[in-house]
Design a protein around this motif. Structure first.
Motif, PDB file in Angstrom:
ATOM      1  N   ARG A 159      -8.703  61.564 126.936  1.00 20.28           N
ATOM      2  CA  ARG A 159      -8.839  61.204 125.114  1.00 20.28           C
ATOM      3  C   ARG A 159      -9.523  60.149 124.826  1.00 20.28           C
ATOM      4  O   ARG A 159      -9.037  59.609 123.864  1.00 20.28           O
ATOM      5  N   THR A 160     -10.549  59.647 125.691  1.00 21.51           N
ATOM      6  CA  THR A 160     -11.125  58.494 125.309  1.00 21.51           C
ATOM      7  C   THR A 160     -12.156  58.895 124.068  1.00 21.51           C
ATOM      8  O   THR A 160     -12.589  59.704 123.758  1.00 21.51           O
ATOM      9  N   ARG A 161     -12.320  57.963 123.000  1.00 23.87           N
ATOM     10  CA  ARG A 161     -13.244  58.155 121.841  1.00 23.87           C
ATOM     11  C   ARG A 161     -13.952  57.089 121.440  1.00 23.87           C
ATOM     12  O   ARG A 161     -13.714  55.837 122.153  1.00 23.87           O
ATOM     13  N   ILE A 162     -15.225  57.495 120.998  1.00 26.18           N
ATOM     14  CA  ILE A 162     -16.024  56.346 120.574  1.00 26.18           C
ATOM     15  C   ILE A 162     -16.156  56.530 119.036  1.00 26.18           C
ATOM     16  O   ILE A 162     -16.517  57.662 118.376  1.00 26.18           O
ATOM     17  N   VAL A 163     -15.872  55.523 118.414  1.00 24.28           N
ATOM     18  CA  VAL A 163     -16.067  55.412 116.682  1.00 24.28           C
ATOM     19  C   VAL A 163     -17.639  54.908 116.553  1.00 24.28           C
ATOM     20  O   VAL A 163     -17.748  53.695 117.050  1.00 24.28           O
ATOM     21  N   ARG A 164     -18.345  55.607 115.901  1.00 20.88           N
ATOM     22  CA  ARG A 164     -19.683  55.060 115.646  1.00 20.88           C
ATOM     23  C   ARG A 164     -19.879  55.580 114.329  1.00 20.88           C
ATOM     24  O   ARG A 164     -19.669  56.441 113.553  1.00 20.88           O
ATOM     25  N   VAL A 165     -21.106  54.792 113.898  1.00 17.03           N
ATOM     26  CA  VAL A 165     -21.348  54.875 112.325  1.00 17.03           C
ATOM     27  C   VAL A 165     -22.979  55.073 112.447  1.00 17.03           C
ATOM     28  O   VAL A 165     -23.741  54.080 112.956  1.00 17.03           O
ATOM     29  N   GLU A 166     -23.384  56.218 112.032  1.00 16.36           N
ATOM     30  CA  GLU A 166     -24.928  56.621 112.110  1.00 16.36           C
ATOM     31  C   GLU A 166     -25.261  56.956 110.690  1.00 16.36           C
ATOM     32  O   GLU A 166     -24.695  57.875 109.993  1.00 16.36           O
ATOM     33  N   ASN A 167     -26.288  56.301 109.979  1.00 15.82           N
ATOM     34  CA  ASN A 167     -26.879  56.511 108.664  1.00 15.82           C
ATOM     35  C   ASN A 167     -25.679  56.546 107.781  1.00 15.82           C
ATOM     36  O   ASN A 167     -25.620  57.384 106.801  1.00 15.82           O
ATOM     37  N   GLY A 168     -24.775  55.356 107.802  1.00 15.40           N
ATOM     38  CA  GLY A 168     -23.762  55.489 107.107  1.00 15.40           C
ATOM     39  C   GLY A 168     -22.452  56.437 107.185  1.00 15.40           C
ATOM     40  O   GLY A 168     -21.561  56.376 106.350  1.00 15.40           O
ATOM     41  N   VAL A 169     -22.691  57.183 108.132  1.00 14.97           N
ATOM     42  CA  VAL A 169     -21.399  58.321 108.448  1.00 14.97           C
ATOM     43  C   VAL A 169     -20.709  58.030 109.621  1.00 14.97           C
ATOM     44  O   VAL A 169     -21.408  57.643 110.657  1.00 14.97           O
ATOM     45  N   GLU A 170     -19.398  57.935 109.532  1.00 15.32           N
ATOM     46  CA  GLU A 170     -18.702  57.469 110.583  1.00 15.32           C
ATOM     47  C   GLU A 170     -18.305  58.673 111.531  1.00 15.32           C
ATOM     48  O   GLU A 170     -18.014  59.848 110.886  1.00 15.32           O
TER      49      GLU A 170
END
Length: 354
Positions: free
Chosen positions: A308-319
């Motif tokens: 259940r590992t997750r990556i929180v990433r923001v791309e072009n202003g979208v999380e």
């Protein structure tokens, strides 16, 4: 007939294998936008959730500091060092070049065997002239020091004062040209541009890189054809780590008047939750995958919910949230599905439920 059946069986097996791979890919890694999935991340302690929010806030603040420079960089033509040198061979930092004198520079002029004509601390006026015995006013702005020496020698000969004079000119104080060093250096600011000034010289004058570190690439924002109708700004991307480590002297190019050398802060990724050494880690030398990043942080704890590992990433202003089943990558040998970590990614390893 048996051979035909054998071939058919191989084809069917291949189709099933490809179909299995396609379904496995979506099972291993799933990406959703936060707007689409607003449920909180489960398995995190309150302290980890607080750390997550602090990281998000600090990332926004850091982006805001460099926002003006980022806008210029994004709207300006970008060149690699190789592309720029191809257009401007004289910018190659592996050679040397003569300094071009400008207003407010201070010169030392020596006429050999004529001490009465030699002068120290000759200041170039703002409009580019110097005063010199017998010659009076002489325009020197835009000339190299060797050209100024030749010009003085010629003028002395034309006035029948001294034939074949040997004249040496040196710049003792550089005042006419400046450049800026900004970003992850200990002493950002404006510095005088001297002869043969390169990227590494500029970083040294700014007292080196901050302890927090610098990113992989530096940016030189340069004004081409200044004070003309064709004036424009360009960006030259420099292999900063190569210059600092001495492995890429080709990128240690000459600086020019009004250059801005921008040293970005080190790009980091963050990992919180059930790993042995949670924290912030730099992305400097190479690409790092999710599995490698977890290894850098000491690996999973015994109570980690690995799948259940997750990556929180923001791309072009979208999380976005990227859910990854790590065991499916490591145990099944499916390295192809491993995710490359991006700057400011937040890796979250929740606690498993027993």
């Amino acid at each position: 007939m048996k051979e035909r059946c054998f071939v058919i069986n191989i084809i069917i097996a291949s189709i099933l294998f490809i179909a299995g791979c396609a379904s496995t890919s979506s099972d291993i890694v799933r990406i959703t936008n936060v707007e689409e999935e607003k449920k909180p991340i489960s398995g995190l302690k309150a302290s980890d959730l607080a750390i997550l929010e602090e990281i998000k806030k600090s990332s926004v603040k850091k982006d805001g500091v460099d926002n003006g420079i980022s806008n210029v960089i994004n709207k300006t033509r970008n060149f690699s060092v190789a592309e720029y040198i191809k257009l401007h061979p004289d910018a190659d930092g592996r050679g040397t070049r003569e300094y071009v004198v400008g207003g407010n520079d201070v010169l030392s002029i020596t006429v050999y065997e004529e001490k009465d004509l030699s002068r120290e601390a000759v200041r170039v006026s703002a409009d580019g002239y110097i005063s010199f015995p017998l010659i009076m006013r002489l325009k020197v702005e835009g000339l190299t020091i060797s050209e100024i020496g030749e010009l003085i020698s010629t003028k002395l000969a034309e006035g029948q004062y001294l034939l074949e004079a040997h004249v040496s000119v040196m710049v003792t104080d550089y005042k006419s040209k400046q450049y800026l060093v900004l970003g992850a250096v200990k002493k950002p600011g404006s510095y005088p541009l001297s002869a043969n000034e390169r990227v590494l010289n500029a970083i040294s004058k700014a007292e080196g890189i901050e302890q927090t570190g610098a990113g992989k690439k530096a940016k030189i924002i340069r004004t081409e054809n200044p004070n003309t109708g064709s004036q424009e700004k360009i960006v030259i991307n420099v292999d900063l780590q190569g210059v600092l480590q001495g492995t890429d002297q080709y990128s240690n190019i000459f600086l020019s008047d009004k250059d801005m050398l921008f040293i970005p802060t080190a790009e980091n990724f963050y990992i919180i939750g059930q790993v042995k050494n949670p924290g912030s880690y730099p992305l400097i030398d190479r690409e790092i995958s999710l599995v490698e990043g977890i290894g850098i942080a000491g690996g999973f704890t015994n109570i980690a919910a690995r799948n259940r590992t997750r990556i929180v990433r923001v791309e072009n202003g979208v999380e976005k949230i990227i859910e990854v089943k790590v065991d499916a990558i490591t145990n099944a040998g499916k390295k192809i599905h491993d995710v490359i970590i991006q700057p400011n990614d937040i890796i979250i390893v929740p606690e498993s439920f027993f």
